[in-house]
Design a protein around this motif. Structure first.
Motif, PDB file in Angstrom:
ATOM      1  N   ILE A  34     -95.249  70.790  50.011  1.00 59.77           N
ATOM      2  CA  ILE A  34     -96.442  71.005  50.819  1.00 59.77           C
ATOM      3  C   ILE A  34     -97.469  69.982  50.350  1.00 59.77           C
ATOM      4  O   ILE A  34     -97.856  69.972  49.178  1.00 59.77           O
ATOM      5  N   GLY A  35     -97.903  69.101  51.238  1.00 52.83           N
ATOM      6  CA  GLY A  35     -98.807  68.035  50.815  1.00 52.83           C
ATOM      7  C   GLY A  35     -98.097  67.116  49.843  1.00 52.83           C
ATOM      8  O   GLY A  35     -97.044  66.560  50.156  1.00 52.83           O
ATOM      9  N   ASP A  36     -98.649  66.976  48.646  1.00 55.30           N
ATOM     10  CA  ASP A  36     -98.024  66.096  47.651  1.00 55.30           C
ATOM     11  C   ASP A  36     -97.437  66.872  46.478  1.00 55.30           C
ATOM     12  O   ASP A  36     -97.180  66.304  45.425  1.00 55.30           O
ATOM     13  N   LYS A  37     -97.187  68.165  46.669  1.00 59.55           N
ATOM     14  CA  LYS A  37     -96.657  68.981  45.580  1.00 59.55           C
ATOM     15  C   LYS A  37     -95.367  69.670  45.999  1.00 59.55           C
ATOM     16  O   LYS A  37     -95.267  70.224  47.103  1.00 59.55           O
ATOM     17  N   THR A  38     -94.357  69.621  45.110  1.00 63.15           N
ATOM     18  CA  THR A  38     -93.053  70.223  45.384  1.00 63.15           C
ATOM     19  C   THR A  38     -92.887  71.496  44.574  1.00 63.15           C
ATOM     20  O   THR A  38     -93.213  71.537  43.378  1.00 63.15           O
ATOM     21  N   TYR A  39     -92.338  72.515  45.215  1.00 59.66           N
ATOM     22  CA  TYR A  39     -92.157  73.819  44.582  1.00 59.66           C
ATOM     23  C   TYR A  39     -90.685  74.240  44.648  1.00 59.66           C
ATOM     24  O   TYR A  39     -90.021  74.019  45.656  1.00 59.66           O
ATOM     25  N   GLY A  40     -90.201  74.857  43.585  1.00 66.13           N
ATOM     26  CA  GLY A  40     -88.869  75.459  43.590  1.00 66.13           C
ATOM     27  C   GLY A  40     -87.745  74.546  43.169  1.00 66.13           C
ATOM     28  O   GLY A  40     -86.592  74.980  43.135  1.00 66.13           O
ATOM     29  N   ALA A  41     -88.032  73.293  42.814  1.00 67.38           N
ATOM     30  CA  ALA A  41     -86.963  72.377  42.401  1.00 67.38           C
ATOM     31  C   ALA A  41     -86.388  72.833  41.067  1.00 67.38           C
ATOM     32  O   ALA A  41     -87.117  73.104  40.113  1.00 67.38           O
ATOM     33  N   GLY A  42     -85.061  72.924  40.990  1.00 74.72           N
ATOM     34  CA  GLY A  42     -84.399  73.318  39.750  1.00 74.72           C
ATOM     35  C   GLY A  42     -84.520  74.786  39.431  1.00 74.72           C
ATOM     36  O   GLY A  42     -84.123  75.223  38.354  1.00 74.72           O
ATOM     37  N   GLY A  47     -90.367  78.667  44.949  1.00 73.82           N
ATOM     38  CA  GLY A  47     -91.099  78.149  46.096  1.00 73.82           C
ATOM     39  C   GLY A  47     -92.593  78.144  45.906  1.00 73.82           C
ATOM     40  O   GLY A  47     -93.109  78.336  44.803  1.00 73.82           O
ATOM     41  N   ASP A  48     -93.276  77.927  47.007  1.00 74.47           N
ATOM     42  CA  ASP A  48     -94.730  77.763  47.025  1.00 74.47           C
ATOM     43  C   ASP A  48     -95.422  79.110  47.175  1.00 74.47           C
ATOM     44  O   ASP A  48     -95.210  79.819  48.160  1.00 74.47           O
ATOM     45  N   THR A  49     -96.267  79.458  46.208  1.00 70.43           N
ATOM     46  CA  THR A  49     -97.115  80.646  46.309  1.00 70.43           C
ATOM     47  C   THR A  49     -98.588  80.260  46.198  1.00 70.43           C
ATOM     48  O   THR A  49     -99.447  81.112  46.011  1.00 70.43           O
ATOM     49  N   GLU A  50     -98.866  78.959  46.323  1.00 73.51           N
ATOM     50  CA  GLU A  50    -100.226  78.461  46.128  1.00 73.51           C
ATOM     51  C   GLU A  50    -100.891  77.963  47.410  1.00 73.51           C
ATOM     52  O   GLU A  50    -102.020  78.350  47.718  1.00 73.51           O
ATOM     53  N   GLY A  56     -98.919  74.047  63.084  1.00 71.65           N
ATOM     54  CA  GLY A  56     -99.130  72.621  63.220  1.00 71.65           C
ATOM     55  C   GLY A  56     -98.965  71.840  61.934  1.00 71.65           C
ATOM     56  O   GLY A  56     -98.946  70.608  61.955  1.00 71.65           O
ATOM     57  N   THR A  57     -98.809  72.537  60.788  1.00 74.55           N
ATOM     58  CA  THR A  57     -98.615  71.845  59.510  1.00 74.55           C
ATOM     59  C   THR A  57     -97.248  71.183  59.468  1.00 74.55           C
ATOM     60  O   THR A  57     -96.237  71.795  59.818  1.00 74.55           O
ATOM     61  N   THR A  58     -97.196  69.936  59.043  1.00 79.46           N
ATOM     62  CA  THR A  58     -95.918  69.272  58.796  1.00 79.46           C
ATOM     63  C   THR A  58     -95.652  69.298  57.298  1.00 79.46           C
ATOM     64  O   THR A  58     -96.555  69.072  56.490  1.00 79.46           O
ATOM     65  N   PHE A  59     -94.423  69.596  56.928  1.00 80.94           N
ATOM     66  CA  PHE A  59     -94.043  69.663  55.526  1.00 80.94           C
ATOM     67  C   PHE A  59     -92.552  69.404  55.409  1.00 80.94           C
ATOM     68  O   PHE A  59     -91.894  69.072  56.399  1.00 80.94           O
ATOM     69  N   GLN A  60     -91.990  69.528  54.204  1.00 82.66           N
ATOM     70  CA  GLN A  60     -90.594  69.160  53.983  1.00 82.66           C
ATOM     71  C   GLN A  60     -89.845  70.245  53.212  1.00 82.66           C
ATOM     72  O   GLN A  60     -90.372  70.811  52.255  1.00 82.66           O
ATOM     73  N   TRP A  61     -88.629  70.501  53.651  1.00 84.45           N
ATOM     74  CA  TRP A  61     -87.660  71.273  52.879  1.00 84.45           C
ATOM     75  C   TRP A  61     -86.686  70.269  52.270  1.00 84.45           C
ATOM     76  O   TRP A  61     -86.278  69.316  52.935  1.00 84.45           O
ATOM     77  N   HIS A  62     -86.304  70.474  51.011  1.00 79.87           N
ATOM     78  CA  HIS A  62     -85.395  69.568  50.313  1.00 79.87           C
ATOM     79  C   HIS A  62     -84.147  70.319  49.853  1.00 79.87           C
ATOM     80  O   HIS A  62     -84.248  71.440  49.363  1.00 79.87           O
TER      81      HIS A  62
END
Length: 308
Positions: A34-42, A47-50, A56-62
């Motif tokens: 989300i934005g410039d911060k990645t959550y949940g890697a490893g 995931g993101d709780t912040e 309309g938000t664009t973001f990425q799943w990895h």
């Protein structure tokens, strides 16, 4: 980000000799940016709780999934991503991730995938297999465009199939009286693709650009929170299904974010490189849902799990 977890080695005995054979249990890791911060890697089911997302938000799943140098001997390697119904994917990239001689992470770009005429909320089915697959009939208008990003893998190295999310909107909000269904994306590495990956790994090792160790496919999904988005948790699950010469198994992981606020921003149609249009509006619900395709995909998933 690479996630290193324990592996096992099988000892094979017979006729006075013993050979140690790489017998990895392949694992998959899911994270969200989300934005410039990645959550949940490893992490398992992190995931993101912040930050959260809004319409309309664009973001990425990895997705980072392990594989070995002998991937050319595999008979199956597929990733099945269950995309929350509040998400529409626009583009995806596939890379090979590894460590160089110093231990630094490096990537080799493989493929880019672009959605075509994926009408939001309509449950549009698609496949790149011109013969159809999993009950989904090939349609050139909705088939994603797959483009090679280098010389490591050609477009026929993978096969994509799946369906978009299904939901209805009323008065600018999710219509709770109508059922919703998550989208599904299946990425299968074909026999040719598995051979190409093994060849590329061998080249990187021979040149000294990579050191022997854990290799991963990095599958990155660029998505938008669509008109079906409403406040609450948003969870994305991925399954890795594989068959090696020694093992057949499935590994899964999830990553999550949450939906904040209740505003409804203006979301414009977005042209795609493939010439199609991704209309992120609510005026497309008249487009029919190919039930056969969805049932075929669901049947395949049940079959994979039953075989494990």
């Amino acid at each position: 980000m690479l996630s290193y977890r324990w592996k096992r080695t099988r000892l094979i005995q017979g006729q006075g000799k013993a050979d140690f054979i790489d017998y990895d249990e392949l694992q998959v890791d899911k994270s969200v940016t989300i934005g410039d911060k990645t959550y949940g890697a490893g992490a398992e089911d992190g995931g993101d709780t912040e930050q959260g997302v809004a319409k309309g938000t664009t973001f990425q799943w990895h997705i980072n999934s392990e594989l070995n140098q002998n991937v050319d001997t595999y008979s199956q390697y597929e990733l099945v991503d269950t995309l929350p119904y509040q998400n529409d994917w626009r583009t995806m990239t596939l890379n090979l991730t590894y460590q160089d001689a110093s231990g630094a992470l490096k990537t080799t770009s493989l493929l880019q995938m672009t959605a075509n005429r994926m009408n939001t909320g309509a449950g549009t089915t698609y496949t790149t297999n011109q013969n159809g697959v999993n009950g989904i009939t090939y349609n050139a208008a909705t088939a994603p465009t797959v483009t090679a990003l280098g010389d490591a893998m050609t477009a026929d190295g993978i096969e994509l199939s799946g369906s978009g999310s299904r939901y209805a909107v009323k008065d600018g909000k999710l219509d709770a009286s109508q059922s919703v269904a998550d989208g599904t994306i299946m990425l299968s590495v074909t026999e040719n693709g598995r051979k190409q990956l093994a060849t590329k790994m061998a080249e990187l090792l021979a040149s000294g650009a990579a050191k022997d160790g854990t290799w991963q496919l990095s599958w990155n999904l660029d998505v938008v929170a669509n008109q079906g988005t409403q406040p609450g948790e948003m969870v994305n699950k991925v399954d890795l299904n594989y068959k090696t010469a020694f093992d057949q198994d499935t590994d899964s992981d999830t990553a999550k974010t949450f939906v904040k606020g209740s505003g409804t921003p203006t979301i414009h149609d977005t042209p795609t490189k493939g010439g199609g249009v991704l209309p992120y509006t609510a005026g497309v619900m008249g487009i029919g849902l190919t039930i056969l395709g969805l049932l075929g995909l669901a049947h395949l998933l049940k079959k994979r799990r039953a075989e494990d």
